[in-house]
Structures are given as C-alpha cells and as structure tokens.
Design a protein around this motif. Structure first.
Motif, PDB file in Angstrom:
ATOM      1  N   LEU A   1       0.813  -1.220   0.000  1.00 40.49           N
ATOM      2  CA  LEU A   1       0.000   0.000   0.000  1.00 40.49           C
ATOM      3  C   LEU A   1       0.849   1.275   0.000  1.00 40.49           C
ATOM      4  O   LEU A   1       0.321   2.365  -0.118  1.00 40.49           O
TER       5      LEU A   1
ATOM      6  N   LYS B   1      -7.906   0.096  -0.832  1.00 41.45           N
ATOM      7  CA  LYS B   1      -6.830  -0.010   0.161  1.00 41.45           C
ATOM      8  C   LYS B   1      -7.330  -0.691   1.435  1.00 41.45           C
ATOM      9  O   LYS B   1      -6.634  -1.514   2.030  1.00 41.45           O
TER      10      LYS B   1
ATOM     11  N   SER C   1      -6.545   7.146   4.281  1.00 39.35           N
ATOM     12  CA  SER C   1      -6.544   5.680   4.224  1.00 39.35           C
ATOM     13  C   SER C   1      -5.664   5.103   5.331  1.00 39.35           C
ATOM     14  O   SER C   1      -6.032   4.103   5.947  1.00 39.35           O
TER      15      SER C   1
ATOM     16  N   GLU D   1       2.251   0.969  -4.133  1.00 41.67           N
ATOM     17  CA  GLU D   1       1.351   1.950  -4.754  1.00 41.67           C
ATOM     18  C   GLU D   1       2.130   3.061  -5.447  1.00 41.67           C
ATOM     19  O   GLU D   1       1.576   3.789  -6.264  1.00 41.67           O
TER      20      GLU D   1
END
Ligand code: KIV
Ligand code: ZN
Length: 522
Positions: free
Chosen positions: A23, A39, A68, A27
């Motif tokens: 993540l 996510k 997030s 990413e």
C-alpha cells in the motif's frame, strides 16, 4: 534434554517479521494507485493472512493517503500499522496523527545516507545528516513507542558512516533499523555481509531489530532479502506480486514460500497463512489492474502447470517428481468445479467461498445475476471467469458512472459506430459516436457522455481462459494532472470489456477529484 528458555529464545530468534508495503512502495508504482475502498480491502486481507506490519501509506503525501492510513489504523485488529515519513518534522507529526488510533502504530522515518544522495539530493554534510537522524527519530519516539528508521540507499553508503548513522538512530529511540537496497544494486553476498558487519560493529545493535528492503532492478530482490536474513535481519519488507517502484520490491509470496520450502537451509518462520497467497495476489492484481505474469513464481497462472510429456508422466506417477510445493499449499484450488447455467445460488455461494470471497448479500445477488448472464453466453464458466467477474463487481460497487448498454457497428465498411447508454449518478445519458475502429468509437462515446481531460496511456487485452467464447479482460490506463489510474473490465464481448475498463479508470479519476475537491472546500 532441551532447555525450555533456550528453546523459546531460539524460536523468537528464528521468527521473521513480514512487513508488507504493497500500500506504500507498491502503490508508488506508476499506474498502480488504489482507491480508498480498495486499500481498506487489501489491508483487511493482509491482516487476516498474518502480515505482521502493514505499511499503509505515506500520510503527508496527500489527503487521500492520510485518510486511508488513519482508517486502516482504526480498523486493523492484529497487525502493526506503519505510516511513512521523511526526516522532516511536519511529515513525522502527520504520520503520528495518522497511526494514532491503531492498536499498534509505527512511524517509519527515513533519510538518505549515501554520498551520491547527500551530494546531489540532500545537499547536506554527513554531520548534518547525523544531526537530522537524532532529532527526527527522537521526535517520532515521543509520539509512538514503535519507531522504524531507514537509511535510504544504504547499500551505496560507506560502512563506517552507515555504522554511525545506525548507532545514532538506535540511541535516539529507533526500535527497527531498515537498511534498504533502494536502487536494487547489491548482490546477496554483499547484502549479507553488510548486515553482519553492522550488527558486529555497532555497539547498541542488540537494541533493535534489523530489516531488509530490496528492489528488483537486477532481479535479485528476493535473493538479497533472504541473504539479509542470513546476515541477521529479522524483518523483511516486501509486496504482494513484487509490486513497487521501477522493477518492484521483493515479492512477499516468494519470500514466504522460499522460507517454507527450504527450511533445511533457511531455518526461519513467518506467521503467514500461505494458503491465502493466491487470493492476495489476485486481489492486488485486480485492484491495481496490474496483471500477474503467467510464469511468475508461486502465483503465476503457469506456476503449477506441467506441459511437457515427460513432466506430465512424472506428475501422474508422483507429484513430487516435478513439484517442490503443492498448489494447495499456496491456495490454488486444483479441484476446479466447472459451473454452468444450471448452477444455482447455493453452488455459486459455495464456489465463492472456496475462492476466498466473502460478499455481502447485495454484492452476492449482483454477482449471481452477472454469473447467470455469463453462463447463458458461455458453456463452461471456470474459476478464472468467476474471479474476473467478482473482482469487477467489488471494484465497481461505488462507481458513479455505470455502463447500461452498448451496441457497435463494425466491420470492413467503416466508419465504425458505437451507441452507448450510461448511468451517470442516476441520470441516463445516451450518445452515438464514430471512431477509428470500434474501440475508438466506444471511447469517443464515453468522452461525449462524460467530458474529461484524461489521456489514454495504455490499452491491453487478454483472454481470461481458453476458447473462442473466453472472456476478454481489458486494462486501460488513464492519466490526468500528473497522476495515472488503471481500470479493468471483463466480458465475453471485447468491446463491452473495453468500455467497462475505461469506465473503471474514469470512475477512479472522478472519485479522486471529488475527494480533493471536498478537502479544498473544508
Ligand atoms: O527503497 C527505499 O529506500 C524505500 C525507503 C523509503 C524505505 O522505500
Ligand atoms: Zn523502496
């Protein structure tokens, strides 16, 4: 007789912490950006499969990243949640704020240490960087108990200076020391030796856990990571499918299975439930729209396929002749029950369970409807078909723009025409457009119905299974204002799949725009 305390100590020393950075570093890979919901879904799966530390993002990078990381921190039950921060007070404060609600939060702060980075990027002296390490690690440690410090470009840093940096970071309160091969330059021997030397020479080395973080520019990321563990590191930073900057990071599934399969020479343990590796690979591939190469170790479509006659003969006599691990051990369900138009809701639900999906009632109903529709057009519906369909269902659940219908006039006598109906936030819009071929006409119809500035960077098609009635899976990458997103669509009709893929990417861009807009207005 074995000594219980010695056994326990040995066990702890053999345990390798799996730190997943899909993540964050994953990413950062161009085109692999994920939405907020995606996510959360990936983080939940990583937590369930036993990942010890989830690096959820880079909170100062954007409002979306901050949100997030905060939400993953709030929701995650078991894993440590890390937020990345440069060696800048504002970054560290923001990372601290993002992981504040985690059951176990970590600030991961980094600074470059190599002469190349110091001279050309940082424009700072060695002494200045040492001072920065001390103050920033101390700041992070005042916010959380668990602080990781990384020496960016460690493998191109002179060992004497690296020792001084590591000592300063531990003294200031770092509990994990990460020594990344940022540019994928090291070889296994060098990397192993670097860890051994640092652990021998740094006086307070025993107060921290050492970590590997390898990039795959020379295809050595997994080999280097394992060598680092042999050199004394006990945390491995990696990503699902090896996603990451440039050539990617070390692949989590490869690290975990190398350790499990070669326990004879790699006497370590991880806490990962390996039967979830295939599911994790598919989810990350679906949400990033990055296909997994067919011959990818562990999770590639061909990883357990045996084509040659000699291999097939051996396999039939005894699987161990050509298989060093079983497909089931990584979650590949060999007994693939083929579904068809007579399969009912119950069989469909069971199939989803076997494939690792846990859908709510509404999503299940929608997926079942699409499955029935597919089964009417395709004789045999395979696991791959269902996965493509459900992954798309999950990803499009929150979409603002949805495809209602599409018809195309194509063939040798152009121009090709597309007539399209879209549901745009509840309003039905229709358009007819021409194009240089049917795909171009389809995309032109979308542009006319939902005007936007994005540029098409990539259009790619592949067949989900074999046969002329196979579903087409299309990936589309759009870029706008410096960022790019990828969308994926599947359908037996390539043009419908193309429209779905374009809309999936466009929805991501719209969602991102709305989020930024909302925050600008706050
Ligand atoms: O590759 C690298 O050096 C990194 C650091 C931020 C840990 O990703
Ligand atoms: Zn990295």
């Amino acid at each position: 007789m074995t000594h219980p305390t010695t056994d326990a100590a040995k066990k702890a020393s053999d345990r390798v912490i799996i730190f997943d950075t899909t993540l964050r570093d994953g990413e950062q890979c161009p085109g692999a950006s994920m939405t907020f919901e995606e996510k959360l879904e990936v983080a939940e799966l990583l937590d369930t499969m036993g990942v010890d530390v989830i690096e959820a993002g880079f909170p100062i990078a954007s409002v979306g990243d901050f949100e997030s990381v905060s939400e993953i921190a709030r929701r995650t039950k078991r894993a440590v949640i890390a937020g990345l921060a440069r060696a800048i007070p504002g970054d560290i404060a923001r990372a601290g704020e993002a992981v504040r609600h985690a059951q176990r939060g970590r600030i991961h702060t980094f600074v470059s240490t190599s002469p190349i980075h110091l001279a050309h990027q940082m424009r700072k002296s060695e002494e200045e960087v040492l001072e920065i390490i001390t103050t920033t690690v101390a700041q992070a440690r005042n916010l959380v108990e668990d602080v990781e410090w990384s020496a960016m470009d460690a493998t191109r840093t002179p060992i004497e200076y690296l020792c001084r940096c590591v000592e300063a970071a531990i003294k200031a309160g770092a509990t994990t020391i990460n020594l990344p091969d940022t540019v994928g330059y090291a070889t296994p021997d060098e990397y192993r030796t670097m860890f051994r030397t640092i652990r021998e020479r740094v006086p307070n080395a025993d107060k921290a856990i050492f970590s590997v973080h390898c990039h795959d520019d020379l295809g050595l990321a997994v080999a280097n990571s394992l060598a680092g563990v042999e050199g004394g590191a006990r945390q491995v930073e990696c990503t699902i499918n090896g996603l990451g900057e440039r050539a990617g990071n070390a692949a989590l599934e490869e690290i975990v299975m190398a350790i499990r399969t070669r326990r004879d020479i790699l006497p370590y343990e991880t806490g990962i439930d390996a039967t979830m590796l295939t599911r994790a690979s598919k989810l990350v591939s679906a949400v990033t729209s990055f296909p997994v190469q067919y011959n990818k170790a562990i999770v590639g479509r061909n990883a357990f396929a045996h084509e040659s006659g000699i291999h097939q003969d051996g396999m039939l006599k005894n699987a161990s002749t050509y298989e060093i691990m079983t497909p089931e051990s990584v979650g590949v369900n060999k007994t693939s029950l083929v579904m068809g138009k007579h399969s009912g809701r119950h069989a469909f639900r069971e199939k989803l369970k076997a494939l690792g999906y846990d859908l709510g009632e509404n999503a299940l109903e929608d997926a079942f409807r699409r499955f029935k529709d597919l089964a009417d057009r395709k004789k045999n519906v395979y696991d791959e078909d269902i996965e493509a369909l459900v992954d798309e269902e999950i990803l499009t659940a929150h979409d603002r723009v949805k495809l209602v219908s599409l018809s195309i006039i194509a063939g040798t006598r152009g121009p090709q025409r597309a007539t399209m109906k879209l549901d745009v936030g509840g309003e039905i819009r229709t358009e007819e457009a021409e194009g240089n071929g049917p795909v171009d006409a389809t995309f032109n119809a979308i542009k006319a119905l939902v005007p936007h500035e994005a540029v098409l960077d990539l259009y790619q098609v592949h067949a989900v299974t074999e046969g002329t009635d196979a579903q087409a899976e299309v990936s589309v990458r759009l870029s706008a204002q410096g960022s790019s997103v990828t969308g994926r669509g599947a359908d037996p009709d390539t043009l419908v799949a193309s429209a779905r893929a374009y809309l999936a990417a466009l929805n991501k861009l719209l969602m991102r725009g709305e989020r930024l807009h909302a925050h600008a207005a706050e």
